[in-house]
Scaffold this motif. Structure first.
Motif, PDB file in Angstrom:
ATOM      1  N   ASP A   2      -3.737   3.880  10.429  1.00  0.00           N
ATOM      2  CA  ASP A   2      -3.804   3.904   8.971  1.00  0.00           C
ATOM      3  C   ASP A   2      -2.414   4.222   8.421  1.00  0.00           C
ATOM      4  OD1 ASP A   2      -4.276   4.330   6.295  1.00  0.00           O
ATOM      5  OD2 ASP A   2      -5.885   5.783   6.595  1.00  0.00           O
ATOM      6  N   SER A   4      -1.376   4.848   5.521  1.00  0.00           N
ATOM      7  CA  SER A   4      -1.289   5.928   4.523  1.00  0.00           C
ATOM      8  C   SER A   4      -1.086   7.301   5.160  1.00  0.00           C
ATOM      9  CB  SER A   4      -2.523   5.934   3.625  1.00  0.00           C
ATOM     10  OG  SER A   4      -3.675   6.280   4.348  1.00  0.00           O
ATOM     11  N   THR A   5      -1.326   7.433   6.475  1.00  0.00           N
ATOM     12  CA  THR A   5      -1.100   8.728   7.127  1.00  0.00           C
ATOM     13  C   THR A   5       0.381   9.099   7.165  1.00  0.00           C
ATOM     14  OG1 THR A   5      -1.052   7.732   9.324  1.00  0.00           O
ATOM     15  CG2 THR A   5      -3.171   8.577   8.566  1.00  0.00           C
ATOM     16  N   LEU A   7       2.303   8.964   4.548  1.00  0.00           N
ATOM     17  CA  LEU A   7       2.635   9.523   3.234  1.00  0.00           C
ATOM     18  C   LEU A   7       2.925  11.018   3.293  1.00  0.00           C
ATOM     19  CD1 LEU A   7       0.146   7.705   0.874  1.00  0.00           C
ATOM     20  CD2 LEU A   7       2.630   7.765   0.630  1.00  0.00           C
ATOM     21  N   LYS A   8       3.960  11.415   2.563  1.00  0.00           N
ATOM     22  CA  LYS A   8       4.377  12.812   2.394  1.00  0.00           C
ATOM     23  C   LYS A   8       4.924  13.440   3.672  1.00  0.00           C
ATOM     24  CE  LYS A   8       2.786  12.384  -1.770  1.00  0.00           C
ATOM     25  NZ  LYS A   8       3.592  11.600  -2.643  1.00  0.00           N
ATOM     26  N   ASP A 113       5.980   7.463  -1.320  1.00  0.00           N
ATOM     27  CA  ASP A 113       4.955   6.467  -1.615  1.00  0.00           C
ATOM     28  C   ASP A 113       5.142   5.302  -0.652  1.00  0.00           C
ATOM     29  OD1 ASP A 113       2.793   5.250  -2.848  1.00  0.00           O
ATOM     30  OD2 ASP A 113       3.887   4.630  -4.641  1.00  0.00           O
ATOM     31  N   GLU A 115       3.948   1.112  -0.474  1.00  0.00           N
ATOM     32  CA  GLU A 115       3.291   0.008  -1.152  1.00  0.00           C
ATOM     33  C   GLU A 115       3.193  -1.203  -0.238  1.00  0.00           C
ATOM     34  OE1 GLU A 115       4.437   0.632  -5.829  1.00  0.00           O
ATOM     35  OE2 GLU A 115       5.795  -0.586  -4.610  1.00  0.00           O
ATOM     36  N   SER A 171       0.055   0.183  -4.176  1.00  0.00           N
ATOM     37  CA  SER A 171       0.035   1.395  -3.370  1.00  0.00           C
ATOM     38  C   SER A 171      -0.991   1.253  -2.250  1.00  0.00           C
ATOM     39  CB  SER A 171      -0.319   2.601  -4.242  1.00  0.00           C
ATOM     40  OG  SER A 171      -0.445   3.753  -3.439  1.00  0.00           O
ATOM     41  N   VAL A 172      -0.638   1.692  -1.054  1.00  0.00           N
ATOM     42  CA  VAL A 172      -1.578   1.629   0.071  1.00  0.00           C
ATOM     43  C   VAL A 172      -2.806   2.488  -0.205  1.00  0.00           C
ATOM     44  CG1 VAL A 172       0.161   1.076   1.807  1.00  0.00           C
ATOM     45  CG2 VAL A 172      -0.444   3.468   1.420  1.00  0.00           C
ATOM     46  N   GLN A 173      -2.651   3.483  -1.042  1.00  0.00           N
ATOM     47  CA  GLN A 173      -3.778   4.350  -1.380  1.00  0.00           C
ATOM     48  C   GLN A 173      -4.814   3.624  -2.235  1.00  0.00           C
ATOM     49  OE1 GLN A 173      -2.559   8.622  -2.120  1.00  0.00           O
ATOM     50  NE2 GLN A 173      -0.624   7.531  -2.451  1.00  0.00           N
ATOM     51  N   LYS A 174      -4.390   2.623  -2.996  1.00  0.00           N
ATOM     52  CA  LYS A 174      -5.305   1.867  -3.845  1.00  0.00           C
ATOM     53  C   LYS A 174      -6.179   0.921  -3.049  1.00  0.00           C
ATOM     54  CE  LYS A 174      -4.438   0.088  -8.243  1.00  0.00           C
ATOM     55  NZ  LYS A 174      -3.600  -0.615  -9.186  1.00  0.00           N
ATOM     56  N   ILE A 176      -6.663   0.876   0.496  1.00  0.00           N
ATOM     57  CA  ILE A 176      -7.379   1.395   1.679  1.00  0.00           C
ATOM     58  C   ILE A 176      -8.598   2.179   1.262  1.00  0.00           C
ATOM     59  CG2 ILE A 176      -7.167   3.017   3.617  1.00  0.00           C
ATOM     60  CD1 ILE A 176      -4.324   2.074   3.930  1.00  0.00           C
TER      61      ILE A 176
END
Length: 176
Positions: A2, A4-5, A7-8, A113, A115, A171-174, A176
């Protein structure tokens, strides 16, 4: 994995992964991926393009290589591969760019972020990672992948895809 893992997470090391461009005339045809290590995590996270469809961005976790080259010989080796001055057995070459000026705004910084890069209405073909004052773009090329930042490998490969339609970033958060 994934995406998004990531991120941050803070980048602690950077490796450029090169498939030697034996006889390739143009820099845009040089297959380059990036491997990053993250503070507090084991392994190398390789950001590249799926070789199965040569389109889909992926992140693969692997072992940190035991053998690698210093960043300061990267350009000379790429040139020697392109002009066939080097023609030994071909395998991925890893270059440690952790202490290079090209990546000083990425190493020690968090990924703020991520994308997906896509043609509107289609599946993603690339990734863009954002840092405080830098970014990292990973996109497919004819035989693999390329990466770009403000300071490294500035090819503007994304324009290659404009003929296919409107390029959008999500954004990958949007998704997934």
């Amino acid at each position: 994995m994934d995406i998004s893992t990531l991120l941050k997470k803070e980048i602690s090391r950077v490796f450029i992964i090169l498939w030697p461009p034996l006889g390739e005339e143009k820099r845009i045809n040089v297959d380059i991926s990036i491997g990053i290590t993250l503070s507090g995590f084991e392994g190398l996270f390789v950001i590249t393009t799926d070789k199965g469809d040569n389109w889909t961005p992926i992140v693969i976790k692997q072992k940190i290589p035991d053998k690698y080259f210093s960043y300061d010989i990267f350009e000379s080796r790429v040139t020697k591969w392109q002009t066939c001055e080097i023609d030994e057995i071909i395998d991925n070459e890893y270059y440690d760019f952790t202490n290079s000026a090209e990546f000083n705004d990425i190493v020690g910084h968090k990924i703020l972020d991520i994308e997906w890069i896509m043609i509107k209405g289609k599946s993603p073909f690339g990734l863009k990672l954002y840092f405080d004052v830098e970014y990292l773009i990973s996109t497919p090329i004819s035989d693999g992948n390329t990466i770009e930042t403000k300071k490294f490998n500035c090819l503007n490969n994304i324009t290659t895809y404009q003929q296919l339609g409107e390029i959008v970033f999500e954004s990958v958060q949007k998704i997934i």
